[in-house]
Design a protein around this motif. Structure first.
Motif, mmCIF file in Angstrom:
data_model
loop_
_atom_site.group_PDB
_atom_site.id
_atom_site.type_symbol
_atom_site.label_atom_id
_atom_site.label_comp_id
_atom_site.label_asym_id
_atom_site.label_seq_id
_atom_site.Cartn_x
_atom_site.Cartn_y
_atom_site.Cartn_z
ATOM 1 N N PHE A 1 0.843 -1.202 0.000
ATOM 2 C CA PHE A 1 0.000 0.000 0.000
ATOM 3 C C PHE A 1 0.871 1.242 0.000
ATOM 4 O O PHE A 1 1.966 1.240 0.537
ATOM 5 C CB PHE A 1 -0.898 0.023 1.237
ATOM 6 N N ARG A 2 0.347 2.310 -0.594
ATOM 7 C CA ARG A 2 1.121 3.546 -0.615
ATOM 8 C C ARG A 2 0.298 4.691 -0.048
ATOM 9 O O ARG A 2 -0.910 4.609 0.062
ATOM 10 C CB ARG A 2 1.545 3.870 -2.047
ATOM 11 N N GLY A 3 1.007 5.776 0.302
ATOM 12 C CA GLY A 3 0.348 6.997 0.750
ATOM 13 C C GLY A 3 -0.530 6.755 1.962
ATOM 14 O O GLY A 3 -0.151 6.053 2.892
ATOM 15 N N PRO A 4 -1.733 7.334 1.951
ATOM 16 C CA PRO A 4 -2.618 7.238 3.113
ATOM 17 C C PRO A 4 -3.015 5.800 3.449
ATOM 18 O O PRO A 4 -3.270 5.491 4.619
ATOM 19 C CB PRO A 4 -3.846 8.051 2.708
ATOM 20 N N TYR A 5 -3.029 4.922 2.451
ATOM 21 C CA TYR A 5 -3.429 3.540 2.721
ATOM 22 C C TYR A 5 -2.408 2.852 3.618
ATOM 23 O O TYR A 5 -2.752 2.078 4.500
ATOM 24 C CB TYR A 5 -3.610 2.769 1.406
ATOM 25 N N PHE A 6 -1.134 3.168 3.381
ATOM 26 C CA PHE A 6 -0.086 2.609 4.237
ATOM 27 C C PHE A 6 -0.237 3.147 5.659
ATOM 28 O O PHE A 6 -0.173 2.403 6.639
ATOM 29 C CB PHE A 6 1.297 2.965 3.679
ATOM 30 N N ALA A 7 -0.468 4.460 5.782
ATOM 31 C CA ALA A 7 -0.607 5.088 7.099
ATOM 32 C C ALA A 7 -1.747 4.443 7.882
ATOM 33 O O ALA A 7 -1.585 4.068 9.051
ATOM 34 C CB ALA A 7 -0.837 6.592 6.941
ATOM 35 N N ILE A 8 -2.900 4.290 7.241
ATOM 36 C CA ILE A 8 -4.065 3.720 7.926
ATOM 37 C C ILE A 8 -3.835 2.242 8.240
ATOM 38 O O ILE A 8 -4.194 1.753 9.308
ATOM 39 C CB ILE A 8 -5.341 3.899 7.064
ATOM 40 N N GLY A 9 -3.182 1.546 7.304
ATOM 41 C CA GLY A 9 -2.874 0.136 7.530
ATOM 42 C C GLY A 9 -2.015 -0.064 8.767
ATOM 43 O O GLY A 9 -2.280 -0.933 9.598
ATOM 44 N N THR A 10 -0.982 0.766 8.914
ATOM 45 C CA THR A 10 -0.097 0.625 10.069
ATOM 46 C C THR A 10 -0.809 1.017 11.357
ATOM 47 O O THR A 10 -0.618 0.385 12.393
ATOM 48 C CB THR A 10 1.154 1.507 9.900
ATOM 49 N N LEU A 11 -1.626 2.063 11.276
ATOM 50 C CA LEU A 11 -2.387 2.476 12.463
ATOM 51 C C LEU A 11 -3.291 1.336 12.913
ATOM 52 O O LEU A 11 -3.368 1.012 14.107
ATOM 53 C CB LEU A 11 -3.224 3.729 12.136
ATOM 54 N N GLY A 12 -3.973 0.726 11.946
ATOM 55 C CA GLY A 12 -4.850 -0.402 12.260
ATOM 56 C C GLY A 12 -4.092 -1.528 12.925
ATOM 57 O O GLY A 12 -4.545 -2.106 13.918
ATOM 58 N N ALA A 13 -2.903 -1.824 12.413
ATOM 59 C CA ALA A 13 -2.095 -2.909 12.976
ATOM 60 C C ALA A 13 -1.737 -2.604 14.429
ATOM 61 O O ALA A 13 -1.791 -3.483 15.304
ATOM 62 C CB ALA A 13 -0.829 -3.108 12.141
ATOM 63 N N ALA A 14 -1.378 -1.343 14.702
ATOM 64 C CA ALA A 14 -0.984 -0.972 16.068
ATOM 65 C C ALA A 14 -2.158 -1.081 17.037
ATOM 66 O O ALA A 14 -2.022 -1.592 18.153
ATOM 67 C CB ALA A 14 -0.409 0.453 16.078
ATOM 68 N N ILE A 15 -3.323 -0.596 16.603
ATOM 69 C CA ILE A 15 -4.508 -0.664 17.466
ATOM 70 C C ILE A 15 -4.878 -2.121 17.723
ATOM 71 O O ILE A 15 -5.148 -2.524 18.863
ATOM 72 C CB ILE A 15 -5.688 0.107 16.827
ATOM 73 N N ALA A 16 -4.847 -2.917 16.652
ATOM 74 C CA ALA A 16 -5.195 -4.329 16.790
ATOM 75 C C ALA A 16 -4.241 -5.032 17.754
ATOM 76 O O ALA A 16 -4.664 -5.826 18.602
ATOM 77 C CB ALA A 16 -5.158 -5.015 15.423
#
Lengths: 246, 348
Positions: free
Chosen positions: B127-142
């Motif tokens: 994923f690139r751009g905002p999708y990467f940012a949201i993906g990583t945030l999701g991983a951290a919360i999970a």
């Protein structure tokens, strides 16, 4: 010896047939030209060769190996490199940095990547920048260069990468006419001195007739004619295609 | 300049060593400042140098904290029993057990975080751009939620670690120097790394990834390596933080996505992305502003912090260093050379 063999390749975007049953060979060590009116499918064919999109049918071979199913990076790592019609350089870096990034990473192990550039790397970068006439501007942000200069930089970067074959998409577009002769000379020298096989899309007839050993002409996505520059120039179908008679 | 540089670094090193003696009441504050600096520098490796803005680097901080704690406990006791007793019972650690456990724990934390960054990178760098940012945030919360439901490591209550075996004040010195040591090592490492071909390659990925691919760079491998190195240091300081805090719990301390997870990004934006000094300057500035507003504008501290972020994003998009680079481009090596000068020296 044939280095690129395109056999019976078709590619369509939705209902638009961009390429239909194209068969083209690129001779190793030579300069091959690809011409055709706007929208005739030249760039589509380039993109198919370097793996930007899957082809609908046919086969593309590089040094005898099928590459039509491979990804862009993997094809680039074989030594088959392309430049872009819309020039792509790293605009926030200066010219020397652009050159140093273009070192052939395919020949580099991860351990070698964790070393600093050698004096030879710097010298080669400066030499090639000198070769394309950008030596004075080498420490300027490359994004601040004119479009023509950026094209020259992109060409120098491609040479830095030591490719086996270089696919050039309109190398003289946007370049000051007075500089074009110099560029023709440099392209020829890249071919003769560095031994790089060139495959060139070009609109400027004077340029391509001057350089190529063999020229292919596309029209409406189909191969219209192939031959030496003299044969192509004398071919009535090519003249018609350019003048809209086709 | 060449003579001034070693003097500058020596003076800086002296200041770093002397700082807890010069400001004895602020030892823990200074240790926290180092934590901010380290997190900012590691965040900038992917965010600034490679152009992949991760909002989930806090995952490595939390994971490092847990791994270091679990390894540290396990050399003396059964982890499940220890966490279930939750500070009760008679769990004593000898000095050797404490330091050995912590040492092994920190190494394990670094390696573990590198490994998960490598695996996560394989999945998320698609994923690139905002999708990467949201993906990583999701991983951290999970990850935080997952750990808070895992009884073996204390569930939602977290873990209480042994206290420093020595007097309280020495402990503060110890943690300051531990953070400072990691910070100095990281700085020296990055100063070297940013002159290598590897750094040039990740900068190329940031500036035009498609071009980098077309030039045959091993883009995915470089991205994974960068994140794994970054995660290694984050995991270690996460582990140190756990021992410094003594007690930590999953959501508010270890995987604190909305506090520390965002602070490190703000620090880098403030100082200037993609520079060696930007994250450091940004972290110092941010920490000072944060502490001053917490002390003198209590109740308004979040508003002040928000205002700082808004001003940065609107007026100083490239941060302090980026602003300087535009003001004084010649300081950053931009120049026209009209005479064929000598061949440039390779960067040191």
């Amino acid at each position: 010896m044939k280095i690129i063999e395109v056999h019976d390749v078709s590619k369509s975007y939705g209902g638009v047939k961009a390429n239909t049953d194209i068969t083209i060979d690129v001779e190793k060590g030579g300069i091959t030209g690809l011409i055709g009116p706007n929208g005739s499918g030249k760039t589509t064919l380039f993109n198919s060769i370097v793996g930007y999109h899957p082809i609908d049918k046919g086969s593309i071979k590089f040094e005898g190996n099928e590459i039509s199913k491979m990804k862009v990076q993997d094809i680039a790592r074989l030594g088959l490199l392309r430049t872009f019609q819309q020039t792509r350089i790293y605009g926030d870096m200066n010219c020397v940095e652009n050159m140093l990034i273009s070192l052939p990473h395919r020949k580099m192990t991860l351990r070698e990547a964790f070393t600093t550039n050698t004096r030879e790397d710097h010298e080669r970068a400066e030499h090639l920048l000198d070769f394309v006439g950008l030596h004075e501007k080498r420490f300027l942000r490359s994004g601040s260069l004119s479009f023509g200069q950026q094209k020259l930089l992109e060409f120098a970067m491609a040479l830095m990468n030591e490719p086996t074959v270089l696919l050039l998409d309109e190398p003289t577009a946007g370049i000051n006419p007075t500089l074009i002769n110099g560029l023709i000379d440099r392209l020829k020298r890249a071919n003769s001195e560095f031994g790089i096989t060139l495959f060139i899309i070009e609109h400027n007839m004077r340029v391509i007739m001057n350089m190529a050993d063999r020229i292919y002409c596309l029209a409406h996505g189909e191969l219209l004619a192939a031959g030496t520059p003299d044969q192509i120039q004398g071919d009535q179908r090519v003249v018609d295609a350019y003048l809209g008679e086709h | 300049m060449t003579i001034l540089r070693p003097i500058f670094y020596l003076a800086l090193l002296a200041l770093i060593i002397a700082a807890p003696f010069l400001a004895p009441d602020f030892k823990t504050q200074l240790a926290t400042l180092w934590l901010f600096i380290i997190l900012s520098m590691t965040w900038d490796m992917t965010g600034g140098q490679m152009g992949y803005n991760s909002l989930g680097n806090i995952l490595f901080y939390g994971a490092g904290m847990y791994v270091a704690a679990v390894v540290g406990i396990s050399i003396a006791y059964n982890v499940g029993e220890y966490t279930n007793a939750f500070g009760g019972g008679t769990y004593k650690f000898t000095t050797t057990e404490y330091f050995l456990g912590m040492g092994l724990g920190l190494v394990a934390a670094g390696l573990f975080c590198s490994a998960i960054a490598w695996i996560m990178g394989y999945l998320l760098f698609q994923f690139r751009g905002p999708y990467f940012a949201i993906g990583t945030l999701g991983a951290a919360i999970a990850a935080g939620e997952l750990v808070s439901n895992w009884e073996w490591v204390g569930g939602g209550q977290g873990i209480a670690l042994p206290v420093y075996p020595g007097d309280f004040d020495t402990g503060k010195f110890f943690f300051y120097y531990l953070f400072a040591g990691i910070g100095v090592i990281l700085f020296i490492f990055l100063r070297w790394l940013y002159n290598t071909r590897f750094a040039a390659a990740i900068n190329a990925i940031r500036d035009d990834e498609e071009k980098a691919e077309a030039m045959g760079l091993h883009t995915l491998r470089y991205k994974q390596v960068t994140w794994a190195i970054s995660a290694f240091f984050v995991g270690i300081v996460g582990g140190i933080s756990g021992y410094q805090l003594i007690h930590f719990e999953p959501l508010e301390t270890a995987f604190q996505t909305i506090n520390l997870g965002i602070f490190m990004v703000v620090c880098v934006l403030l100082g200037g992305k993609g520079t060696l000094w930007g994250p450091i300057i940004g972290a110092i500035l941010f920490h000072v502003v944060k502490e001053v507003t917490w002390n003198y504008l209590l109740g308004w501290q979040w508003v002040a912090l928000g205002a700082l972020i808004v001003i940065t994003v609107v007026y100083f998009q490239d941060g302090l260093m980026g602003w300087l680079a535009r003001l004084k481009p010649e300081w950053f090596g931009e120049r026209v050379i009209t005479k064929p000068g000598p061949v440039a020296e390779p960067a040191e």
